[in-house]
Design an enzyme around this catalytic site. Structure first.
Site, short mmCIF file in Angstrom:
data_model
loop_
_atom_site.label_atom_id
_atom_site.label_comp_id
_atom_site.label_asym_id
_atom_site.label_seq_id
_atom_site.Cartn_x
_atom_site.Cartn_y
_atom_site.Cartn_z
N TYR A 142 -10.97 -26.42 -28.48
CA TYR A 142 -11.99 -27.20 -29.18
C TYR A 142 -12.82 -28.05 -28.22
O TYR A 142 -13.96 -28.42 -28.53
CB TYR A 142 -11.35 -28.11 -30.22
CG TYR A 142 -10.77 -27.39 -31.43
CD1 TYR A 142 -10.97 -26.03 -31.62
CD2 TYR A 142 -10.02 -28.07 -32.37
CE1 TYR A 142 -10.44 -25.37 -32.72
CE2 TYR A 142 -9.47 -27.42 -33.47
CZ TYR A 142 -9.69 -26.07 -33.63
OH TYR A 142 -9.17 -25.43 -34.73
N LYS A 189 2.22 -19.45 -27.28
CA LYS A 189 2.01 -18.00 -27.18
C LYS A 189 2.17 -17.62 -25.71
O LYS A 189 1.29 -17.03 -25.08
CB LYS A 189 0.63 -17.63 -27.73
CG LYS A 189 0.44 -16.13 -27.97
CD LYS A 189 1.35 -15.55 -29.02
CE LYS A 189 1.04 -14.07 -29.26
NZ LYS A 189 2.07 -13.41 -30.10
N ASP A 221 2.96 -16.96 -33.89
CA ASP A 221 2.96 -16.02 -35.01
C ASP A 221 4.30 -16.01 -35.72
O ASP A 221 4.36 -15.86 -36.96
CB ASP A 221 2.57 -14.61 -34.55
CG ASP A 221 3.21 -14.19 -33.24
OD1 ASP A 221 3.78 -15.05 -32.54
OD2 ASP A 221 3.13 -13.00 -32.90
N ASP A 245 -3.86 -26.91 -35.69
CA ASP A 245 -4.85 -26.98 -36.77
C ASP A 245 -4.50 -25.97 -37.86
O ASP A 245 -4.50 -26.29 -39.06
CB ASP A 245 -6.23 -26.69 -36.18
CG ASP A 245 -7.36 -27.01 -37.15
OD1 ASP A 245 -7.08 -27.52 -38.26
OD2 ASP A 245 -8.52 -26.74 -36.81
N ASP A 249 -2.20 -26.78 -41.73
CA ASP A 249 -2.80 -26.46 -43.03
C ASP A 249 -1.91 -25.50 -43.81
O ASP A 249 -1.78 -25.62 -45.04
CB ASP A 249 -4.19 -25.85 -42.84
CG ASP A 249 -5.27 -26.90 -42.69
OD1 ASP A 249 -4.92 -28.09 -42.63
OD2 ASP A 249 -6.46 -26.54 -42.62
#
Length: 351
Positions: A142, A189, A221, A245, A249
């Site tokens: 970001y 990851k 994942d 992020d 959620d």
């Protein structure tokens, strides 16, 4: 205690839910003999409309000189639907995090006994869930270099992390784990990404400083899958900005409503407290938005000051309201719902 609190209502339902959090926080302050000085300031689309900037210098000055920030929500469809917009409400949020040094986003996910059947997941999968994500907030993709090349036909977003950024976030994760069940999961990851390998090796090097904490390392994942299968197997999870992020959620729906989950963004000097939901523009002005996430964010604010009984008073009032059905339409049964302001009034009176 006298506290100066920057009050950033923002856009959409932000002003409505913030107003209820102020009612409840003022009721707590009166009950426990504290003084709250609210300092309103503009941010998001409201600030763009007023001064052309989503996080004006005047707002930053108010935030930086306050003891905490209570924040509503930002965003407006006219920006969401215009990919060419040069100034966006979300830019203000990123700028605020960076300028205030808010590097650790703390997002709890927990269930309410009276709402277990409201979750899209089966009761037996979510019962007892009580986990906390710590998401790194000021680094990663970001904030990395981004742009276009090849006459706009190729786009790039760089993900960059320093060891120091990982260490300060992981330190908060280890410290939180020590206060809870002494379990910490590092989400990455590392089989693909170099930044994730830096995360993993940095956290591994810190393990010896916290010998009582059991640390696991899982790919993002796999965590995304396990969150909807066995969420109560997790306690404290730490991860980078983009992964956090998305995963937070996902985790938020476990409780049954986005309108229930609070959060905090912490730095070295100040904390910002906000609901995890967005500005929900479709509900603006309709008195139907659930204010409980914002009110529980105020509870987190009190607790961050060490005022644990004050936070407990808010949590107990919210639990009582849920059990009695004093809820907005997202949680109501048989169309017996209360308005946003009515829920706030009931909670404040209860306290």
């Amino acid at each position: 205690m006298k506290l100066n609190i920057a009050l950033l209502a923002g856009d959409g339902i932000g002003p409505e839910v913030i107003a209820q959090a102020v009612k409840v926080a003022d009721a707590v302050a009166k009950k426990f003999n504290h003084e709250l000085n609210w300092r309103p300031a503009l941010t998001g689309a409201a600030a763009i409309d007023a001064v052309g900037e989503p996080y004006p210098d005047a707002t930053h000055e108010i935030c930086a000189t306050s003891d905490a920030v209570l924040f509503g929500a930002i965003g407006h469809p006219r920006f969401d639907n215009d990919p060419t917009a040069k100034v966006r409400p979300e830019q203000g949020l990123l700028k605020m995090r960076k300028k205030l040094g808010l590097f650790a986003n703390v997002r709890p996910t927990f269930t309410f006994a009276s709402l277990l059947d409201k979750s899209p997941l089966k009761r037996e999968r979510i019962e007892g869930t009580d986990l906390v994500f710590l998401r790194e907030l000021t680094g990663g993709i970001y904030f990395g270099e981004k742009g276009r090349r090849d006459a706009g036909e190729t786009a790039f977003d760089n993900c960059v992390y320093t060891r120091a950024e990982v260490q300060r976030l992981a330190k908060k994760g280890f410290e939180l784990a020590m206060k809870r069940s002494k379990k910490l999961c590092c989400v990455d990851k590392a089989n693909v990404l170099e930044t994730s390998r830096l995360w993993r090796e940095t956290v591994q090097a810190m393990e010896k400083e916290y010998p009582e904490v059991t640390v696991s390392y899982e790919f993002v994942d796999a965590v995304a899958m396990r969150l909807v299968q066995w969420p109560n197997s997790y306690d404290v999870l730490i991860t980078e900005n983009l992964f956090g992020d998305i995963l937070t959620d996902e985790a938020s729906v476990i409780s049954g409503s986005l309108g229930l989950m609070p959060s905090a963004s912490l730095g070295a000097n100040i904390g910002l407290f906000e609901p995890i939901h967005g500005s929900y523009p479709q509900a603006t002005g309709l008195n139907i938005a659930n204010p409980m996430a914002t009110i529980l964010s105020a509870a987190m604010m009190f607790e961050n000051f060490g005022l644990l009984e004050e936070g407990k008073a808010i949590r107990e009032a919210v639990n009582s309201a849920l059990e009695k059905g004093i809820v907005t339409q997202d949680l109501a049964e048989d169309n017996l719902s209360y308005g946003t302001a009515e829920v706030g009034d009931w909670l404040a009176k209860s306290i």
